[in-house]
Write an enzyme that holds these catalytic residues in place. Structure first.
Site, PDB file in Angstrom:
ATOM      1  N   SER A 204       0.827  -1.209   0.000  1.00  0.00           N
ATOM      2  CA  SER A 204       0.000   0.000   0.000  1.00  0.00           C
ATOM      3  C   SER A 204       0.864   1.263   0.000  1.00  0.00           C
ATOM      4  O   SER A 204       2.010   1.255   0.455  1.00  0.00           O
ATOM      5  CB  SER A 204      -0.908   0.017   1.231  1.00  0.00           C
ATOM      6  OG  SER A 204      -1.655  -1.165   1.295  1.00  0.00           O
TER       7      SER A 204
HETATM    8  N1  SAM Z   1      -0.119  -5.247   4.148  1.00  0.00           N
HETATM    9  C1  SAM Z   1       0.607  -5.571   2.957  1.00  0.00           C
HETATM   10  C2  SAM Z   1       1.979  -4.994   2.924  1.00  0.00           C
HETATM   11  O1  SAM Z   1       2.373  -4.279   3.856  1.00  0.00           O
HETATM   12  O2  SAM Z   1       2.689  -5.274   1.963  1.00  0.00           O
HETATM   13  C3  SAM Z   1      -0.143  -5.236   1.696  1.00  0.00           C
HETATM   14  C4  SAM Z   1      -1.252  -6.143   1.470  1.00  0.00           C
HETATM   15  S1  SAM Z   1      -1.955  -6.235  -0.135  1.00  0.00           S
HETATM   16  C5  SAM Z   1      -2.611  -4.616  -0.382  1.00  0.00           C
HETATM   17  C6  SAM Z   1      -3.359  -7.268   0.297  1.00  0.00           C
HETATM   18  C7  SAM Z   1      -2.996  -8.653   0.693  1.00  0.00           C
HETATM   19  O3  SAM Z   1      -4.166  -9.307   1.188  1.00  0.00           O
HETATM   20  C8  SAM Z   1      -2.494  -9.518  -0.445  1.00  0.00           C
HETATM   21  O4  SAM Z   1      -1.231 -10.018  -0.143  1.00  0.00           O
HETATM   22  C9  SAM Z   1      -3.540 -10.632  -0.564  1.00  0.00           C
HETATM   23  O5  SAM Z   1      -3.020 -11.862  -0.970  1.00  0.00           O
HETATM   24  C10 SAM Z   1      -4.068 -10.657   0.854  1.00  0.00           C
HETATM   25  N2  SAM Z   1      -5.381 -11.294   1.014  1.00  0.00           N
HETATM   26  C11 SAM Z   1      -6.492 -11.179   0.252  1.00  0.00           C
HETATM   27  N3  SAM Z   1      -7.497 -11.910   0.770  1.00  0.00           N
HETATM   28  C12 SAM Z   1      -7.007 -12.504   1.896  1.00  0.00           C
HETATM   29  C13 SAM Z   1      -7.557 -13.383   2.876  1.00  0.00           C
HETATM   30  N4  SAM Z   1      -8.819 -13.812   2.830  1.00  0.00           N
HETATM   31  N5  SAM Z   1      -6.760 -13.777   3.898  1.00  0.00           N
HETATM   32  C14 SAM Z   1      -5.475 -13.367   3.969  1.00  0.00           C
HETATM   33  N6  SAM Z   1      -4.898 -12.544   3.075  1.00  0.00           N
HETATM   34  C15 SAM Z   1      -5.657 -12.103   2.055  1.00  0.00           C
END
Ligand code: SAM
Length: 224
Positions: A70
């Site tokens: 993000s």
């Molecule tokens: N917080 C992260 C960082 O600092 O890099 C960025 C996260 S990215 C915007 C969103 C993440 O949510 C992705 O890696 C995606 O695979 C994960 N995601 C989506 N649905 C999910 C779920 N049900 N459980 C766990 N992770 C999930």
């Protein structure tokens, strides 16, 4: 040490600039949080030849597997809503690169982070370990279900966009805690802040935002 083009070796100057230009002027006033944003080397959390320069720009950056890290301001804003003082237990849904987890680890006692993509969970675990974070615990799984074994949480942060607030997460939110989650249609959401006062949940809306999909039962389908 300065590299070509006035870029510092460990990007400390870029972080200083990031905080001064993108974060502090937009209403982030929590001094511990600003210090964490200056300290954590964002560039080590994702790879790529231009990782160093790109990491400190005012935008999200691809981290592979169709996911993003993000925008720095969004990381700071969501974190500030948790009002961390150092003693808290925090849950993150969506570990991604591990950067947000590292910021949380600077500000809280224990961080539990769930990621559904194995490659990202593994890479984030390695990076966090290399950076010396012993208070971050990463699990491969469906974060929509939370991580009940370590509940209740003083803070919960969901770093993917959801069509609605996942019920398991409000259940795992402790008294006085805050849950921050982007909620809304696929291409634009509102940051939603839920706070718990014993049995009562209060809901408020923050800023508009655009996140990748929260995938799973109660979130979006992978192909949508
Ligand atoms: N917080 C992260 C960082 O600092 O890099 C960025 C996260 S990215 C915007 C969103 C993440 O949510 C992705 O890696 C995606 O695979 C994960 N995601 C989506 N649905 C999910 C779920 N049900 N459980 C766990 N992770 C999930």
């Amino acid at each position: 040490m300065l590299k070509e083009g006035g870029v510092t070796e460990d990007f400390a100057a870029e972080r200083e600039r990031m905080v001064a230009q993108q974060i502090a002027p937009r209403g982030i006033t929590d001094q511990r949080l600003l210090a964490a944003m200056r300290k954590v080397p964002r560039h080590v959390f994702f790879c790529g030849p231009k990782a160093g320069i790109e990491a400190y720009g005012d935008h999200p950056v691809p981290i592979g597997e169709g996911q993003t890290i993000s925008q720095p301001y969004m990381v700071a804003l969501m974190t500030q809503y948790l009002r961390l003082t150092g003693s808290e237990r925090v849950l993150e849904v969506g570990t991604g690169s591990g950067y947000q987890a590292a910021i949380l680890a600077e500000l809280a006692a224990e961080v539990y982070s769930v990621e559904r993509i194995a490659k990202l969970a593994e890479r984030a675990t390695e990076t966090l370990d290399r950076q010396g974070y012993r208070n971050v615990h990463v699990k491969l799984g469906d974060g929509i279900l939370g991580w009940p074994e370590h509940a209740p949480y003083d803070g919960i942060i969901v770093t993917a966009g959801a069509p609605r607030v996942p019920a398991a997460l409000t259940e795992q939110l402790g008294d006085g805690g805050a849950l921050v989650v982007p909620v809304g249609p696929r291409h634009t959401q509102m940051l939603t802040i839920i706070t718990r006062e014993r049995d009562k949940l209060h809901r408020e809306s923050g800023t508009a935002c655009v996140f990748v999909k929260l995938i799973g039962d109660g979130g979006w389908e992978a192909e949508e």
